[in-house]
Design a protein around this motif. Sequence first.
Motif, PDB file in Angstrom:
ATOM      1  N   ALA A   1       0.839  -1.208   0.000  1.00 52.33           N
ATOM      2  CA  ALA A   1       0.000   0.000   0.000  1.00 52.33           C
ATOM      3  C   ALA A   1       0.868   1.250   0.000  1.00 52.33           C
ATOM      4  CB  ALA A   1      -0.927  -0.015   1.213  1.00 52.33           C
ATOM      5  N   LEU A   2       1.925   1.240   0.783  1.00 53.24           N
ATOM      6  CA  LEU A   2       2.832   2.391   0.841  1.00 53.24           C
ATOM      7  C   LEU A   2       3.506   2.629  -0.507  1.00 53.24           C
ATOM      8  CD1 LEU A   2       4.408   1.716   4.335  1.00 53.24           C
ATOM      9  CD2 LEU A   2       3.199   3.804   3.691  1.00 53.24           C
ATOM     10  N   ARG A   3       3.945   1.560  -1.133  1.00 56.69           N
ATOM     11  CA  ARG A   3       4.585   1.700  -2.451  1.00 56.69           C
ATOM     12  C   ARG A   3       3.593   2.256  -3.468  1.00 56.69           C
ATOM     13  NH1 ARG A   3       6.284  -3.747  -1.325  1.00 56.69           N
ATOM     14  NH2 ARG A   3       8.330  -3.752  -0.298  1.00 56.69           N
ATOM     15  N   ASP A   4       2.355   1.799  -3.395  1.00 59.80           N
ATOM     16  CA  ASP A   4       1.320   2.276  -4.311  1.00 59.80           C
ATOM     17  C   ASP A   4       1.089   3.771  -4.125  1.00 59.80           C
ATOM     18  OD1 ASP A   4      -0.993   1.743  -6.194  1.00 59.80           O
ATOM     19  OD2 ASP A   4      -2.055   2.603  -4.493  1.00 59.80           O
ATOM     20  N   LEU A   5       1.058   4.227  -2.879  1.00 63.76           N
ATOM     21  CA  LEU A   5       0.846   5.646  -2.590  1.00 63.76           C
ATOM     22  C   LEU A   5       1.984   6.505  -3.141  1.00 63.76           C
ATOM     23  CD1 LEU A   5      -0.445   8.084  -1.229  1.00 63.76           C
ATOM     24  CD2 LEU A   5       0.559   7.329   0.943  1.00 63.76           C
ATOM     25  N   VAL A   6       3.214   6.085  -2.902  1.00 65.34           N
ATOM     26  CA  VAL A   6       4.373   6.883  -3.310  1.00 65.34           C
ATOM     27  C   VAL A   6       4.637   6.787  -4.818  1.00 65.34           C
ATOM     28  CG1 VAL A   6       6.875   7.118  -3.039  1.00 65.34           C
ATOM     29  CG2 VAL A   6       5.427   6.798  -1.034  1.00 65.34           C
ATOM     30  N   ASP A   7       4.351   5.642  -5.406  1.00 60.75           N
ATOM     31  CA  ASP A   7       4.635   5.446  -6.836  1.00 60.75           C
ATOM     32  C   ASP A   7       3.633   6.144  -7.744  1.00 60.75           C
ATOM     33  OD1 ASP A   7       6.804   3.942  -6.171  1.00 60.75           O
ATOM     34  OD2 ASP A   7       5.861   2.002  -6.551  1.00 60.75           O
ATOM     35  N   HIS A   8       2.401   6.317  -7.292  1.00 56.27           N
ATOM     36  CA  HIS A   8       1.356   6.803  -8.184  1.00 56.27           C
ATOM     37  C   HIS A   8       0.735   8.124  -7.763  1.00 56.27           C
ATOM     38  CE1 HIS A   8       1.468   2.358  -8.816  1.00 56.27           C
ATOM     39  NE2 HIS A   8       1.411   2.735 -10.073  1.00 56.27           N
TER      40      HIS A   8
ATOM     41  N   THR B   1       6.258  12.012  -1.812  1.00 55.83           N
ATOM     42  CA  THR B   1       7.639  11.536  -1.894  1.00 55.83           C
ATOM     43  C   THR B   1       8.016  10.624  -0.737  1.00 55.83           C
ATOM     44  OG1 THR B   1       8.434  13.523  -0.749  1.00 55.83           O
ATOM     45  CG2 THR B   1       8.371  13.586  -3.145  1.00 55.83           C
ATOM     46  N   GLU B   2       7.324  10.742   0.391  1.00 54.78           N
ATOM     47  CA  GLU B   2       7.592   9.894   1.551  1.00 54.78           C
ATOM     48  C   GLU B   2       6.259   9.564   2.214  1.00 54.78           C
ATOM     49  OE1 GLU B   2      10.735  11.297   4.277  1.00 54.78           O
ATOM     50  OE2 GLU B   2      10.908  13.035   2.956  1.00 54.78           O
ATOM     51  N   ALA B   3       6.167   8.377   2.837  1.00 55.02           N
ATOM     52  CA  ALA B   3       4.917   8.013   3.503  1.00 55.02           C
ATOM     53  C   ALA B   3       5.138   6.911   4.526  1.00 55.02           C
ATOM     54  CB  ALA B   3       3.874   7.564   2.480  1.00 55.02           C
ATOM     55  N   ALA B   4       4.330   6.956   5.583  1.00 60.93           N
ATOM     56  CA  ALA B   4       4.259   5.891   6.585  1.00 60.93           C
ATOM     57  C   ALA B   4       2.816   5.821   7.045  1.00 60.93           C
ATOM     58  CB  ALA B   4       5.183   6.173   7.768  1.00 60.93           C
ATOM     59  N   ILE B   5       2.332   4.624   7.353  1.00 55.13           N
ATOM     60  CA  ILE B   5       0.940   4.427   7.759  1.00 55.13           C
ATOM     61  C   ILE B   5       0.892   3.763   9.125  1.00 55.13           C
ATOM     62  CG2 ILE B   5      -1.232   3.251   7.232  1.00 55.13           C
ATOM     63  CD1 ILE B   5      -0.479   3.451   4.271  1.00 55.13           C
TER      64      ILE B   5
ATOM     65  N   ASP C   1       2.964  18.185  -1.284  1.00 52.87           N
ATOM     66  CA  ASP C   1       2.355  19.507  -1.350  1.00 52.87           C
ATOM     67  C   ASP C   1       0.929  19.418  -1.885  1.00 52.87           C
ATOM     68  OD1 ASP C   1       2.870  18.886  -3.958  1.00 52.87           O
ATOM     69  OD2 ASP C   1       4.257  20.531  -4.339  1.00 52.87           O
ATOM     70  N   GLN C   2       0.426  18.175  -2.012  1.00 55.92           N
ATOM     71  CA  GLN C   2      -0.955  17.957  -2.453  1.00 55.92           C
ATOM     72  C   GLN C   2      -1.626  16.940  -1.536  1.00 55.92           C
ATOM     73  OE1 GLN C   2      -1.591  17.505  -6.755  1.00 55.92           O
ATOM     74  NE2 GLN C   2       0.531  18.129  -7.091  1.00 55.92           N
ATOM     75  N   PRO C   3      -1.943  17.336  -0.304  1.00 56.82           N
ATOM     76  CA  PRO C   3      -2.536  16.397   0.649  1.00 56.82           C
ATOM     77  C   PRO C   3      -3.878  15.828   0.190  1.00 56.82           C
ATOM     78  CG  PRO C   3      -2.709  18.658   1.443  1.00 56.82           C
ATOM     79  CD  PRO C   3      -1.783  18.689   0.271  1.00 56.82           C
ATOM     80  N   ASP C   4      -4.615  16.584  -0.632  1.00 56.25           N
ATOM     81  CA  ASP C   4      -5.895  16.071  -1.117  1.00 56.25           C
ATOM     82  C   ASP C   4      -5.712  14.812  -1.952  1.00 56.25           C
ATOM     83  OD1 ASP C   4      -7.188  18.110   0.145  1.00 56.25           O
ATOM     84  OD2 ASP C   4      -7.456  19.356  -1.641  1.00 56.25           O
ATOM     85  N   GLU C   5      -4.559  14.705  -2.629  1.00 56.30           N
ATOM     86  CA  GLU C   5      -4.286  13.494  -3.405  1.00 56.30           C
ATOM     87  C   GLU C   5      -4.090  12.296  -2.491  1.00 56.30           C
ATOM     88  OE1 GLU C   5      -4.134  12.738  -6.785  1.00 56.30           O
ATOM     89  OE2 GLU C   5      -5.233  14.627  -6.881  1.00 56.30           O
ATOM     90  N   ALA C   6      -3.447  12.521  -1.346  1.00 56.79           N
ATOM     91  CA  ALA C   6      -3.275  11.443  -0.373  1.00 56.79           C
ATOM     92  C   ALA C   6      -4.624  11.021   0.200  1.00 56.79           C
ATOM     93  CB  ALA C   6      -2.341  11.890   0.743  1.00 56.79           C
ATOM     94  N   VAL C   7      -5.517  11.981   0.408  1.00 54.82           N
ATOM     95  CA  VAL C   7      -6.865  11.672   0.900  1.00 54.82           C
ATOM     96  C   VAL C   7      -7.613  10.839  -0.128  1.00 54.82           C
ATOM     97  CG1 VAL C   7      -9.104  12.654   1.513  1.00 54.82           C
ATOM     98  CG2 VAL C   7      -7.007  13.700   2.383  1.00 54.82           C
ATOM     99  N   ARG C   8      -7.530  11.253  -1.404  1.00 59.28           N
ATOM    100  CA  ARG C   8      -8.208  10.495  -2.457  1.00 59.28           C
ATOM    101  C   ARG C   8      -7.662   9.076  -2.555  1.00 59.28           C
ATOM    102  NH1 ARG C   8      -9.222  15.577  -4.937  1.00 59.28           N
ATOM    103  NH2 ARG C   8      -7.085  15.894  -5.608  1.00 59.28           N
ATOM    104  N   TRP C   9      -6.341   8.949  -2.391  1.00 62.93           N
ATOM    105  CA  TRP C   9      -5.753   7.606  -2.419  1.00 62.93           C
ATOM    106  C   TRP C   9      -6.285   6.758  -1.268  1.00 62.93           C
ATOM    107  CZ3 TRP C   9      -2.926   5.129   1.335  1.00 62.93           C
ATOM    108  CH2 TRP C   9      -2.416   3.866   0.971  1.00 62.93           C
TER     109      TRP C   9
ATOM    110  N   ALA D   1       9.358  -0.851   2.917  1.00 61.39           N
ATOM    111  CA  ALA D   1       8.735  -0.465   1.651  1.00 61.39           C
ATOM    112  C   ALA D   1       9.579   0.548   0.891  1.00 61.39           C
ATOM    113  CB  ALA D   1       7.346   0.109   1.915  1.00 61.39           C
ATOM    114  N   GLY D   2      10.561   1.146   1.569  1.00 57.44           N
ATOM    115  CA  GLY D   2      11.415   2.141   0.929  1.00 57.44           C
ATOM    116  C   GLY D   2      10.740   3.487   0.756  1.00 57.44           C
ATOM    117  N   THR D   3       9.790   3.819   1.644  1.00 56.05           N
ATOM    118  CA  THR D   3       9.039   5.072   1.503  1.00 56.05           C
ATOM    119  C   THR D   3       9.400   6.105   2.563  1.00 56.05           C
ATOM    120  OG1 THR D   3       7.186   4.166   2.813  1.00 56.05           O
ATOM    121  CG2 THR D   3       7.090   3.905   0.412  1.00 56.05           C
ATOM    122  N   LEU D   4      10.480   5.877   3.292  1.00 54.05           N
ATOM    123  CA  LEU D   4      10.963   6.872   4.249  1.00 54.05           C
ATOM    124  C   LEU D   4      12.095   7.672   3.618  1.00 54.05           C
ATOM    125  CD1 LEU D   4      11.216   5.342   7.849  1.00 54.05           C
ATOM    126  CD2 LEU D   4       9.405   6.719   6.854  1.00 54.05           C
ATOM    127  N   GLY D   5      12.030   8.993   3.777  1.00 55.51           N
ATOM    128  CA  GLY D   5      13.102   9.859   3.330  1.00 55.51           C
ATOM    129  C   GLY D   5      13.674  10.622   4.513  1.00 55.51           C
TER     130      GLY D   5
END
Length: 417
Positions: A31-38, A42-46, A60-68, A127-131
């Motif tokens: 799920a994390l890879r899907d969020l960051v890849d698409h 640039t970084e994510a943790a759940i 810089d587009q939190p609404d996109e994260a909400v939609r995801w 998942a490789g989603t931490l920066g």
Amino acid sequence: MQLYAIGINHQTAPLEVREKVAFRTDTLEQALRDLVDHRPVTEAAILSTCNRTEVYCNTDQPDEAVRWLAGYHRLTTAALEPYLYQLPREQAVKHAFRVASGLDSMVVGEPQILGQFKEAVRSAQKAGTLGVLLHKLFQRTFRVAKEVRSRTDIGANSVSMAAAAVRLALRIFPSIGEQAVLFIGAGEMIDLCAAHFSAHRPRRMTVANRTLDRAASLAARLKCQAITLNELPEYLAQHDIVVTCTASPLPLLGKGLVERAVRARKHRPMFMVDLAVPRDVEPEVGELDDVFLYTVDDLAEIVQEGMDARRGAVAQAEAIIDTNVVSFMEWLGARQMVPMIRALRDQAERQRRHELERALKALARGEDPARVVEALSRALTNKLLHAPSHALSHASPEDRERLLELIHRLYQVRHPQ
């Protein structure tokens, strides 16, 4: 890019909403890879527990994260938004610190959330989603949580979910020592509940789990029987108390199954505590006579006991957190200056190389080394001072004082009086 914390918790959403956005442990990394890849993230943790689902991300587009988040769970954003919070920058930092310290938990001061937070970070690392940003945030988060634990009594007088389950059982039965207890699952929460119930020496205990090996491990410590989930229809009616907490995406105990167990028990009362999110027991089971069904939200009143005694510790913890939020934001502010600092150094390096090449060519032509070095130093000085000198010479009257102050701070030069 900006730091955001996006999510729902027990304060903003009922259980029937929280269970719809819960993440299974075995699907979290993908799920994390899907969020960051698409998405523009640039970084994510759940962090996903029985009381909350939160996405920490750099975007810089939190609404996109909400939609995801909504789309991943096959929900519309309109269905999710009434329960959702979006916390930017320092609000996100403070929220992470409060969550890890147990201040945002249903059981204020409970220690399990810190372990769950660390597990969420481990999943993001795999998942490789931490920066740089999230790594720094979570390292500071864990340090703050440790400081809160060591410097305050935030965990004193707290009533855990496991202890609350025992207290509820004692409202139904005069003595747990006369009852048979069934534990469904073999994770940390069931382990804690088993410890609390076994202290009351039940007449009999049974552990049920999807894999028999894990059930047998816990059963060996409790000195009781282990069964698989497939055997639940055969054993359910033999137990007076049922405590369940698994990672199953679908209910394990339906209304029909429990109804048959109640009939087999000749309507002797059955006490059930469902601590799972999503729920292990169908909500309709609570409608049955002689069944007392409680969920994590039903335990809220009991777990708040002892809160008065911890109010001073909470105030201390909040002060520790506020100080660390300021410190982290200072680091973040400095971090945001890195691109400008790099650009300044790159420009200075280009000027240095240009003048060095001119000097080397002059030396190759046999010119006097002393004059070449003198010319090199003068050229570098002129180039480095050209921009501030030009700005001062062409400053408007209203800008002069501000520029003079900046020149003083940058070059440590006092304006001659």
